[in-house]
Design a protein around this motif. Structure first.
Motif, PDB file in Angstrom:
ATOM      1  N   UNK A   1      28.701  29.735  29.960  1.00  0.00           N
ATOM      2  CA  UNK A   1      29.022  30.037  31.334  1.00  0.00           C
ATOM      3  C   UNK A   1      30.051  29.013  31.813  1.00  0.00           C
ATOM      4  N   UNK A   2      31.082  29.511  32.479  1.00  0.00           N
ATOM      5  CA  UNK A   2      32.133  28.646  33.010  1.00  0.00           C
ATOM      6  C   UNK A   2      32.152  28.764  34.529  1.00  0.00           C
ATOM      7  N   UNK A   3      32.279  27.634  35.204  1.00  0.00           N
ATOM      8  CA  UNK A   3      32.341  27.612  36.671  1.00  0.00           C
ATOM      9  C   UNK A   3      33.675  27.008  37.076  1.00  0.00           C
ATOM     10  N   UNK A   4      34.380  27.711  37.976  1.00  0.00           N
ATOM     11  CA  UNK A   4      35.650  27.238  38.503  1.00  0.00           C
ATOM     12  C   UNK A   4      35.528  27.120  40.008  1.00  0.00           C
ATOM     13  N   UNK A   5      35.909  25.957  40.546  1.00  0.00           N
ATOM     14  CA  UNK A   5      35.927  25.747  41.996  1.00  0.00           C
ATOM     15  C   UNK A   5      37.366  25.867  42.456  1.00  0.00           C
ATOM     16  N   UNK A   6      37.589  26.542  43.607  1.00  0.00           N
ATOM     17  CA  UNK A   6      38.951  26.886  43.989  1.00  0.00           C
ATOM     18  C   UNK A   6      39.127  26.913  45.499  1.00  0.00           C
ATOM     19  N   UNK A   7      40.347  26.569  45.917  1.00  0.00           N
ATOM     20  CA  UNK A   7      40.827  26.756  47.282  1.00  0.00           C
ATOM     21  C   UNK A   7      42.160  27.492  47.171  1.00  0.00           C
ATOM     22  N   UNK A   8      42.129  28.838  47.077  1.00  0.00           N
ATOM     23  CA  UNK A   8      43.362  29.592  46.864  1.00  0.00           C
ATOM     24  C   UNK A   8      44.369  29.377  47.998  1.00  0.00           C
ATOM     25  N   UNK A   9      45.642  29.237  47.664  1.00  0.00           N
ATOM     26  CA  UNK A   9      46.663  29.040  48.705  1.00  0.00           C
ATOM     27  C   UNK A   9      46.886  30.277  49.580  1.00  0.00           C
ATOM     28  N   UNK A  10      46.372  31.434  49.154  1.00  0.00           N
ATOM     29  CA  UNK A  10      46.561  32.674  49.918  1.00  0.00           C
ATOM     30  C   UNK A  10      45.615  32.794  51.113  1.00  0.00           C
ATOM     31  N   UNK A  11      44.723  31.818  51.288  1.00  0.00           N
ATOM     32  CA  UNK A  11      43.771  31.850  52.410  1.00  0.00           C
ATOM     33  C   UNK A  11      43.832  30.504  53.130  1.00  0.00           C
TER      34      UNK A  11
END
Length: 138
Positions: free
Chosen positions: A1-11
């Protein structure tokens, strides 16, 4: 299982910058689950804030290949539960398919003093088949 944390620039970015807005949990061979942090929006009233929140949620989901129809759970925090019908009217405009599982709470206040509503969601993204390198047998 892979977990990615993100703050997309589109929001819009996180209010204080100390958290991730999306946690993407890859489910091998089955797609992914997207956990979104609670979202608030500016606005003069609950209706305007609700619309802003759903627009942000939609942008966050789209950045990960999902949409509002992929929401499987929604948690809503209202500072005034008597405003539930106004929120429900906006929600019905954005969530038009089968309704997700849901919880709604009345809270005394939110982290942003002018916020009347905060919404967090979980969405399921179906797996996309891997492209084939070579044509199969005929």
């Amino acid at each position: 299982m892979q977990i990615t944390l993100d703050n997309p620039p589109s929001a819009p970015g996180p209010a204080n910058g100390y958290y991730s807005q999306v946690a993407r949990v890859e489910l091998p061979g089955a797609g992914a689950l997207l956990y979104l942090s609670g979202q608030v929006a500016d606005g003069a009233d609950l209706t305007e804030q609700s619309r802003g929140v759903f627009e942000t949620i939609d942008a966050l989901l789209r950045a990960h290949g999902a949409g509002l129809a992929d929401i499987i759970n929604i948690r809503t925090y209202l500072t005034d539960i008597t405003q539930l019908p106004a929120y429900g009217a906006v929600r019905a405009q954005y969530l038009t398919g089968a309704p997700p599982t849901s919880m709604t709470f009345e809270v005394s206040r939110l982290f942003k003093p002018e916020a009347l509503i905060e919404i967090e969601v979980v969405a399921a993204v179906t797996a996309v088949p891997a492209p084939r390198d070579a044509p199969g047998p005929e």
